[in-house]
Design an enzyme around this catalytic site. Structure first.
Site, mmCIF file in Angstrom:
data_model
loop_
_atom_site.group_PDB
_atom_site.id
_atom_site.type_symbol
_atom_site.label_atom_id
_atom_site.label_comp_id
_atom_site.label_asym_id
_atom_site.label_seq_id
_atom_site.Cartn_x
_atom_site.Cartn_y
_atom_site.Cartn_z
ATOM 1 N N CYS A 159 -30.257 -18.017 -42.649
ATOM 2 C CA CYS A 159 -29.701 -18.343 -43.959
ATOM 3 C C CYS A 159 -28.209 -18.050 -43.975
ATOM 4 O O CYS A 159 -27.706 -17.218 -43.249
ATOM 5 C CB CYS A 159 -30.377 -17.490 -45.019
ATOM 6 S SG CYS A 159 -32.163 -17.565 -44.962
ATOM 7 N N ARG B 76 -25.791 -23.423 -38.993
ATOM 8 C CA ARG B 76 -26.784 -22.399 -38.615
ATOM 9 C C ARG B 76 -28.201 -22.882 -38.829
ATOM 10 O O ARG B 76 -29.151 -22.230 -38.430
ATOM 11 C CB ARG B 76 -26.532 -21.134 -39.430
ATOM 12 C CG ARG B 76 -25.122 -20.652 -39.331
ATOM 13 C CD ARG B 76 -24.792 -19.853 -40.542
ATOM 14 N NE ARG B 76 -25.482 -18.605 -40.493
ATOM 15 C CZ ARG B 76 -24.873 -17.459 -40.208
ATOM 16 N NH1 ARG B 76 -23.598 -17.476 -39.977
ATOM 17 N NH2 ARG B 76 -25.532 -16.340 -40.174
ATOM 18 N N TRP C 294 -33.268 -20.867 -44.745
ATOM 19 C CA TRP C 294 -34.095 -21.308 -43.606
ATOM 20 C C TRP C 294 -35.459 -20.708 -43.895
ATOM 21 O O TRP C 294 -35.620 -19.491 -43.852
ATOM 22 C CB TRP C 294 -33.510 -20.790 -42.308
ATOM 23 C CG TRP C 294 -34.145 -21.290 -41.071
ATOM 24 C CD1 TRP C 294 -34.121 -22.563 -40.579
ATOM 25 C CD2 TRP C 294 -34.923 -20.539 -40.131
ATOM 26 N NE1 TRP C 294 -34.810 -22.647 -39.393
ATOM 27 C CE2 TRP C 294 -35.329 -21.414 -39.101
ATOM 28 C CE3 TRP C 294 -35.314 -19.208 -40.061
ATOM 29 C CZ2 TRP C 294 -36.097 -21.007 -38.010
ATOM 30 C CZ3 TRP C 294 -36.067 -18.791 -38.981
ATOM 31 C CH2 TRP C 294 -36.459 -19.690 -37.975
ATOM 32 N N ASN D 273 -30.938 -12.894 -47.182
ATOM 33 C CA ASN D 273 -31.247 -13.333 -45.816
ATOM 34 C C ASN D 273 -32.056 -12.205 -45.191
ATOM 35 O O ASN D 273 -31.666 -11.049 -45.278
ATOM 36 C CB ASN D 273 -29.943 -13.560 -45.039
ATOM 37 C CG ASN D 273 -30.217 -14.018 -43.621
ATOM 38 O OD1 ASN D 273 -31.329 -14.471 -43.327
ATOM 39 N ND2 ASN D 273 -29.235 -13.913 -42.769
ATOM 40 N N GLY D 274 -33.209 -12.537 -44.582
ATOM 41 C CA GLY D 274 -34.054 -11.500 -43.981
ATOM 42 C C GLY D 274 -35.488 -11.682 -44.459
ATOM 43 O O GLY D 274 -35.843 -12.711 -45.033
ATOM 44 N N GLU E 112 -32.815 -24.914 -18.724
ATOM 45 C CA GLU E 112 -31.865 -25.114 -19.827
ATOM 46 C C GLU E 112 -31.765 -26.592 -20.180
ATOM 47 O O GLU E 112 -31.710 -26.960 -21.353
ATOM 48 C CB GLU E 112 -30.499 -24.542 -19.431
ATOM 49 C CG GLU E 112 -29.386 -24.767 -20.432
ATOM 50 C CD GLU E 112 -29.658 -24.181 -21.819
ATOM 51 O OE1 GLU E 112 -30.619 -23.399 -21.965
ATOM 52 O OE2 GLU E 112 -28.941 -24.545 -22.764
ATOM 53 N N LYS F 90 -32.531 -28.116 -23.883
ATOM 54 C CA LYS F 90 -31.564 -28.958 -24.591
ATOM 55 C C LYS F 90 -32.221 -30.251 -25.052
ATOM 56 O O LYS F 90 -32.080 -30.681 -26.195
ATOM 57 C CB LYS F 90 -30.368 -29.271 -23.684
ATOM 58 C CG LYS F 90 -29.420 -28.122 -23.482
ATOM 59 C CD LYS F 90 -28.546 -27.790 -24.658
ATOM 60 C CE LYS F 90 -28.952 -26.690 -25.563
ATOM 61 N NZ LYS F 90 -29.390 -25.422 -25.161
ATOM 62 N N GLU G 185 -34.814 -29.507 -27.830
ATOM 63 C CA GLU G 185 -34.198 -29.088 -29.100
ATOM 64 C C GLU G 185 -33.569 -30.252 -29.835
ATOM 65 O O GLU G 185 -33.693 -30.390 -31.046
ATOM 66 C CB GLU G 185 -33.052 -28.118 -28.802
ATOM 67 C CG GLU G 185 -33.401 -26.714 -28.518
ATOM 68 C CD GLU G 185 -32.139 -25.883 -28.514
ATOM 69 O OE1 GLU G 185 -31.880 -25.221 -29.511
ATOM 70 O OE2 GLU G 185 -31.409 -25.905 -27.503
ATOM 71 N N HIS H 176 -47.685 -27.864 -7.411
ATOM 72 C CA HIS H 176 -48.755 -26.922 -7.781
ATOM 73 C C HIS H 176 -49.287 -27.186 -9.180
ATOM 74 O O HIS H 176 -49.771 -26.267 -9.845
ATOM 75 C CB HIS H 176 -48.226 -25.480 -7.670
ATOM 76 C CG HIS H 176 -47.776 -25.137 -6.294
ATOM 77 N ND1 HIS H 176 -48.651 -24.998 -5.238
ATOM 78 C CD2 HIS H 176 -46.533 -24.964 -5.783
ATOM 79 C CE1 HIS H 176 -47.970 -24.729 -4.137
ATOM 80 N NE2 HIS H 176 -46.678 -24.699 -4.433
ATOM 81 N N LYS I 23 -29.158 -21.607 -36.016
ATOM 82 C CA LYS I 23 -28.175 -21.234 -34.993
ATOM 83 C C LYS I 23 -28.363 -19.775 -34.574
ATOM 84 O O LYS I 23 -28.182 -19.432 -33.432
ATOM 85 C CB LYS I 23 -26.751 -21.422 -35.518
ATOM 86 C CG LYS I 23 -25.671 -21.105 -34.485
ATOM 87 C CD LYS I 23 -25.802 -21.959 -33.255
ATOM 88 C CE LYS I 23 -24.786 -21.627 -32.192
ATOM 89 N NZ LYS I 23 -25.087 -22.334 -30.918
HETATM 90 C C1 AGP Z 1 -30.134 -22.554 -27.724
HETATM 91 O O1 AGP Z 1 -29.773 -23.931 -27.639
HETATM 92 C C2 AGP Z 1 -31.024 -22.310 -28.883
HETATM 93 N N1 AGP Z 1 -30.387 -22.713 -30.084
HETATM 94 C C3 AGP Z 1 -31.628 -20.935 -28.929
HETATM 95 O O2 AGP Z 1 -32.565 -20.880 -27.879
HETATM 96 C C4 AGP Z 1 -30.663 -19.728 -28.747
HETATM 97 O O3 AGP Z 1 -30.174 -19.712 -27.433
HETATM 98 C C5 AGP Z 1 -31.463 -18.438 -28.977
HETATM 99 O O4 AGP Z 1 -31.930 -18.443 -30.304
HETATM 100 C C6 AGP Z 1 -30.637 -17.175 -28.724
HETATM 101 O O5 AGP Z 1 -29.559 -17.143 -29.612
HETATM 102 P P1 AGP Z 1 -28.396 -16.065 -29.319
HETATM 103 O O6 AGP Z 1 -27.823 -16.388 -27.971
HETATM 104 O O7 AGP Z 1 -27.421 -16.249 -30.432
HETATM 105 O O8 AGP Z 1 -29.049 -14.704 -29.326
#
Ligand code: AGP
Length: 612
Positions: free
Chosen positions: A2, A27, A74, A102-103, A485, A489, A492, A508, A607
């Site tokens: 949030c 975010r 969020w 937020n939380g 990675e 990507k 996501e 395997h 984010k």
């Molecule tokens: C990465 O593309 C993602 N958005 C997510 O996996 C991110 O890397 C993860 O939430 C960790 O975030 P941070 O590096 O801010 O701790």
């Protein structure tokens, strides 16, 4: 995560509150709202959906006043609806208090029952609304908003970054922090509370990051800061170190492609001042550990989430190979609860771009609790993880707006390469071997710049991949984490299921997925395991699989095996992760474009995930 903004001053609050939400949009969120106080009244506007929906509503129904709060939500408890959007109103007449939060309030059910029995009516399904009513209930006795907020905080179990206003307290903002970031932006004749420095940067560069347990009372002329248990706190004023326009999009279509293109510069910035050519090693200002202490280390644990965890995996290969130190890579969420047996010669690093990820923060606190020297590799200056670690290394990647992390990954690998070099040169790595790594790192930004020219080919490769039901990403050794990675990507940004594997693992099990509808993206530059990777490509080809190969320019084998071949510059293995990740990022970006995805704010993602 949030986003929170609070404003009190002389200017019209509404435009500032909305502009602040726009700077926090990256975010990730699913609803937005704002409230202002004026002439003893609270005005509130809130809607599910994007900030522009809220903005259009406020254009039709203005929010008057110079004192207010706003929020992007969020969803954690309750779906994204107008009623569940923040701010939430508190009081028997729903008009005594407005809060944004937020939380997660873990005991919200019990508190809700108690408040309902006391005659308070709830308008939402959220946990946050209990805070508003608790404050309103306390105001019935306290008559001071600061005191009322301080009084109810011990009742809240869980995490909060919250801001409260009340029409009976004109011009007053109360902010409280426990586990979710909150900072004061110090202005002239105006003060701002926010969950992220990017929201205050256009107004001031002087900030005070609240620490857990602290409560701030802001008025246009200034602020008071106390700890809820320890009393008055002397604020530590920090300065926002990046330019406000760093978060601007400029000529780029999206933040993601902007940040992909920034990576050669990111690499330079991450290494700046940390390469010691004379001694063929690396140097860090913030490790706070002597060479003697570092030589005593017998094991390294690298902890992170998501992309940061992938960077940690690259770090494992690098540190073990260069410094001959055993490395364990842990998901933060697992580390904090699995009671891993670590001896007292273990060095723990937590990697986090945001420095606020709840799982990573929890792991840091667990390592601290166990008494391990715990260091942070973080991008966001002044973030909670940065402040609670015993020391660490900043990425200097600048603000990363795109939810899908790109340049932070590059910066993390750069720091881990430097760390491997630093540790290696304390443990027998020769001057010549060290110099070779130094020279590779110095060459890497230019070679990375060359890989940006692969964007047209990445766009071409996006065509078959955009049609796929699933995609496999395959690499070996240092490039296995890069394959992971690349898969993350794509998943996501495009919502296409993608799986990363160590290439030899294909036979395997995953090879069962291979047919003419399953693209397989191989990382196959010239390296010690090149021939073995080519064998795996042959296995895929033999089953009709579509092959996209990233390999070394001039390779004469891969173009014949791959439907699309993306050539990267010839480079030492130690810097191949930097060069291979760029086409994978661009591939995800262009597939997302073809599918019309919300590139910078993919659905359901945040984010910085500041909840467990
Ligand atoms: C990465 O593309 C993602 N958005 C997510 O996996 C991110 O890397 C993860 O939430 C960790 O975030 P941070 O590096 O801010 O701790």
């Amino acid at each position: 995560m949030c986003g929170i903004i609070g404003y009190t001053g002389e200017r019209d609050a509404s435009p500032i509150l909305i502009a602040g939400l726009r700077r926090l949009e990256y975010r990730g969120y699913d609803s937005a709202g704002a409230a202002t106080c004026r002439q003893g009244m609270i005005d509130i506007r809130k809607r599910a959906g994007r900030v522009h929906v809220l903005e259009e509503l406020i254009d039709r129904e203005p929010l008057p006043g110079v004192h207010g709060i706003s929020h992007t939500r969020w969803a954690t408890h309750g779906p994204a609806t107008d009623a569940n959007a923040h701010p939430h109103l508190g009081g028997r007449s729903q008009a005594e208090v407005a809060i944004v939060h937020n939380g997660v309030i873990e005991n919200h059910t019990a508190l809700r029952g108690e408040l309902e029995r006391a005659g308070f009516r709830f308008m939402s399904e959220t946990d946050s609304e209990v805070i508003a009513h608790l404050i309103a209930q306390a105001l019935e006795e306290e008559h001071d908003l600061f005191e009322a907020v301080k009084r109810i905080l011990p009742r809240l179990e869980g995490t909060y970054g919250l801001v409260a206003i009340s029409p009976a307290h004109p011009g007053v903002l109360i902010g409280a922090r426990m586990g979710s970031p909150l900072l004061v932006g110090m202005g002239e004749g105006e003060q701002i509370l926010a969950s992220d420095a990017s929201a205050v940067a256009p107004h001031t560069r002087q900030v005070v990051y609240l620490q857990d347990g602290e409560v701030a009372r802001l008025t246009p002329s200034g602020f008071d800061l106390v700890h809820r248990d320890r009393g008055v706190v002397a604020p530590r004023v920090d300065r926002i170190d990046w330019r406000p326009d760093a978060a601007e999009l400029g000529r780029h279509a999206h933040y993601m492609i902007k940040e992909i293109r920034e990576q050669p510069a990111t690499l330079v910035d991450a290494c700046r001042g940390r390469i010691n050519r004379r001694d063929a090693t690396a140097c860090f200002g913030g490790l706070n550990l002597t060479p003697r202490a570092l030589r005593r280390v017998r094991r390294v644990v690298l902890i992170g989430c998501g992309t940061s965890w992938h960077a940690a995996l690259v770090g494992e290969y690098l540190i073990e190979r260069i410094a001959h130190l055993p490395v364990e890579v842990e998901f933060a969420s697992e580390f904090r609860y699995r009671n891993a047996p670590l001896d007292d010669r273990t060095l723990v690093f937590v990697l986090s771009q945001s420095g606020e990820t709840a799982d990573a923060l929890g792991a840091l606190r667990e390592a601290n609790r166990l008494g391990h020297p715990t260091l942070a590799i973080v991008n966001t200056v002044g973030s909670t993880i940065a402040r609670e670690a015993m020391g660490g290394v900043y990425l200097h990647a600048g603000i990363e707006v795109g939810v899908a992390s790109t340049k932070a990954f590059t910066a993390q690998i750069a720091v881990l390469t430097l760390l491997a070099l630093h540790l290696g040169r304390l443990r027998g790595l020769s001057f010549q071997e060290g110099l070779a790594i130094v020279e590779a790192l110095e060459e890497a930004p230019g070679l990375m710049q060359d890989t940006l020219n692969l964007e047209p080919l990445a766009n071409q490769a996006a065509e078959p991949i955009a049609q796929a039901r699933s995609v496999l990403f395959l690499g070996r050794d240092l490039l296995y984490p890069v394959a992971l990675e690349g898969a993350l990507k794509l998943t996501e940004v495009t919502y296409i299921p993608a799986h990363g594997y160590a290439a030899a693992e294909m036979k395997h099990g995953p090879i069962a997925l291979v047919d003419e509808t399953t693209p397989c993206v191989f990382l196959a530059p010239r390296c010690s395991l090149y021939a073995k990777t080519v064998s795996t490509i042959e296995e895929v080809r033999a089953r009709g699989g579509i092959v996209v190969a990233i390999g070394t320019e001039g390779d004469r084998v891969l173009p014949g095996l791959a439907s699309i071949f993306l050539p990267i510059p010839d480079a030492p293995e130690v810097i191949q992760p930097f060069l291979c990740v760029v086409p994978l990022q661009m591939l995800a970006y262009h597939v997302g474009l073809r599918l019309g995805r919300d590139i910078d704010k993919p659905r359901n993602l945040a984010k910085s995930v500041t909840v467990e």
